[in-house]
Design a protein around this motif. Structure first.
Motif, short mmCIF file in Angstrom:
data_model
loop_
_atom_site.label_atom_id
_atom_site.label_comp_id
_atom_site.label_asym_id
_atom_site.label_seq_id
_atom_site.Cartn_x
_atom_site.Cartn_y
_atom_site.Cartn_z
N ILE A 122 0.83 -1.19 0.00
CA ILE A 122 0.00 0.00 0.00
C ILE A 122 0.88 1.25 0.00
CG2 ILE A 122 -0.17 0.20 2.50
CD1 ILE A 122 -3.11 0.92 2.14
N ARG A 123 0.45 2.28 -0.71
CA ARG A 123 1.19 3.52 -0.80
C ARG A 123 0.38 4.67 -0.20
NH1 ARG A 123 2.62 3.97 -7.02
NH2 ARG A 123 0.41 3.45 -7.11
N ILE A 124 1.07 5.63 0.38
CA ILE A 124 0.42 6.78 0.99
C ILE A 124 0.43 7.94 0.00
CG2 ILE A 124 2.44 7.89 2.03
CD1 ILE A 124 -0.81 7.21 3.95
N HIS A 125 -0.57 8.78 0.07
CA HIS A 125 -0.67 9.96 -0.81
C HIS A 125 0.57 10.84 -0.65
CE1 HIS A 125 -2.26 13.70 -2.53
NE2 HIS A 125 -3.24 12.99 -3.06
N HIS A 154 -13.93 5.52 1.58
CA HIS A 154 -12.49 5.42 1.79
C HIS A 154 -11.98 6.66 2.52
CE1 HIS A 154 -12.71 7.61 -2.14
NE2 HIS A 154 -11.82 8.37 -1.51
N ALA A 195 3.03 11.70 2.67
CA ALA A 195 4.20 10.83 2.73
C ALA A 195 5.39 11.53 3.40
CB ALA A 195 4.59 10.37 1.33
N TRP A 244 0.57 3.45 10.49
CA TRP A 244 1.56 4.40 9.99
C TRP A 244 2.04 5.28 11.13
CZ3 TRP A 244 3.04 4.71 4.76
CH2 TRP A 244 2.35 3.82 3.92
N THR A 287 -4.65 6.70 0.54
CA THR A 287 -3.77 5.57 0.19
C THR A 287 -4.13 5.02 -1.17
OG1 THR A 287 -5.26 3.95 1.22
CG2 THR A 287 -3.53 4.90 2.61
N ASP A 288 -3.22 4.28 -1.72
CA ASP A 288 -3.44 3.56 -2.97
C ASP A 288 -2.99 2.11 -2.76
OD1 ASP A 288 -3.87 2.83 -5.61
OD2 ASP A 288 -1.87 3.50 -6.25
N ARG A 335 5.50 4.10 6.96
CA ARG A 335 5.00 2.78 7.29
C ARG A 335 5.65 2.27 8.57
NH1 ARG A 335 2.84 -0.70 3.56
NH2 ARG A 335 3.89 0.44 1.89
N SER A 386 0.67 -2.52 6.80
CA SER A 386 0.03 -1.73 5.77
C SER A 386 -0.98 -0.73 6.31
CB SER A 386 -0.69 -2.66 4.77
OG SER A 386 0.22 -3.51 4.14
N LEU A 406 -7.42 2.97 8.97
CA LEU A 406 -6.00 2.83 9.26
C LEU A 406 -5.73 3.45 10.62
CD1 LEU A 406 -4.47 5.81 8.76
CD2 LEU A 406 -4.77 5.16 6.39
#
Length: 233
Positions: free
Chosen positions: A74-77, A143, A81, A228, A115-116, A220, A225, A122
């Motif tokens: 998973i990636r953060i905006h 979301h 970030a 954070w 997130t993506d 992270r 995932s 979260l």
């Protein structure tokens, strides 16, 4: 307790301290995905398993919505970030209401998924704090958005500190730094009436950051995932 304690106020509400419960969404799929990967790559050995793409199938978790699945990559905006080698794209003081962010970032951007792929929950922690901050979408959304994260952090850090939490500070130096942060935050309010009102609300969790209120982004936590870490300066 240091003499300065008498100048520090606590909220009259929350008479009983109740820690934030663990969010019910804090499940992981690491064991499931690792088992699947191990089974598919047993002939190649564990040293090659990291090179294989994640191949978990949604059918293995039929009762979960895709929004609830914790993707291992998973990636953060980018606005949220953390990068230790660059200035954060989001300039934000955690003491200030999130509406300030809307003055220089468009509503469209702030409404983008945090997130993506998008997730419906979260948790944010901070090495400087003992509390967790569960993040959930605002009403009407499936979301978590960028703005959801900022608002949730602001609300969580505005929570009044119970005297027992204050007394649990590890040293007199820590007490002095929290007191200084409290007075500095209140004294930054120019309107006298508003300042007195803020003082009456007592020490907040944000004061436990000891004036390190600048948002640096999220990173992270130990490969998880959906957990954070908040970085501040």
């Amino acid at each position: 307790m240091p003499a300065l304690m008498k100048h520090v106020r606590f909220s009259s509400i929350n008479a009983l301290y109740s820690p934030i419960p663990s969010t019910p969404y804090m499940f992981t799929t690491s064991s499931t995905s690792s088992s699947a990967t191990s089974a598919s790559s047993s002939s190649e050995g564990s040293k090659h398993s990291r090179r294989r793409k994640h191949s978990s199938k949604l059918s293995t978790r039929p009762r979960l919505s895709p929004l609830d699945l914790a993707e291992p990559f998973i990636r953060i905006h980018y606005l949220l970030a953390f990068s230790p080698y660059h200035l954060p794209p989001l300039t934000y003081d955690l003491c200030i209401h999130p509406s300030i962010v809307s003055s220089y970032i468009s509503a469209e951007t702030l409404s983008e998924p945090a997130t993506d792929p998008p997730v419906s929950s979260l948790t944010i922690t901070c090495p400087r704090l003992s509390w967790e901050f569960p993040i959930t979408p605002m009403t009407g959304s499936r979301h978590i958005s960028v703005l959801d994260v900022i608002h949730a952090l602001y609300r969580g850090l505005r929570t009044a500190v119970h005297p027992l939490e204050y007394e649990a500070l590890p040293s007199s130096k820590a007490v002095d730094r929290v007191n200084k942060a409290y007075h500095s935050r209140c004294n930054s309010i120019t309107d006298i009436k508003a300042r007195q009102e803020e003082q009456s609300k007592g020490v907040k969790r944000v004061d436990f950051l000891m004036s390190r209120n600048r948002f640096l982004g999220l990173s992270r936590k130990s490969g998880d995932s959906i957990v954070w870490e908040l970085n501040v300066s």
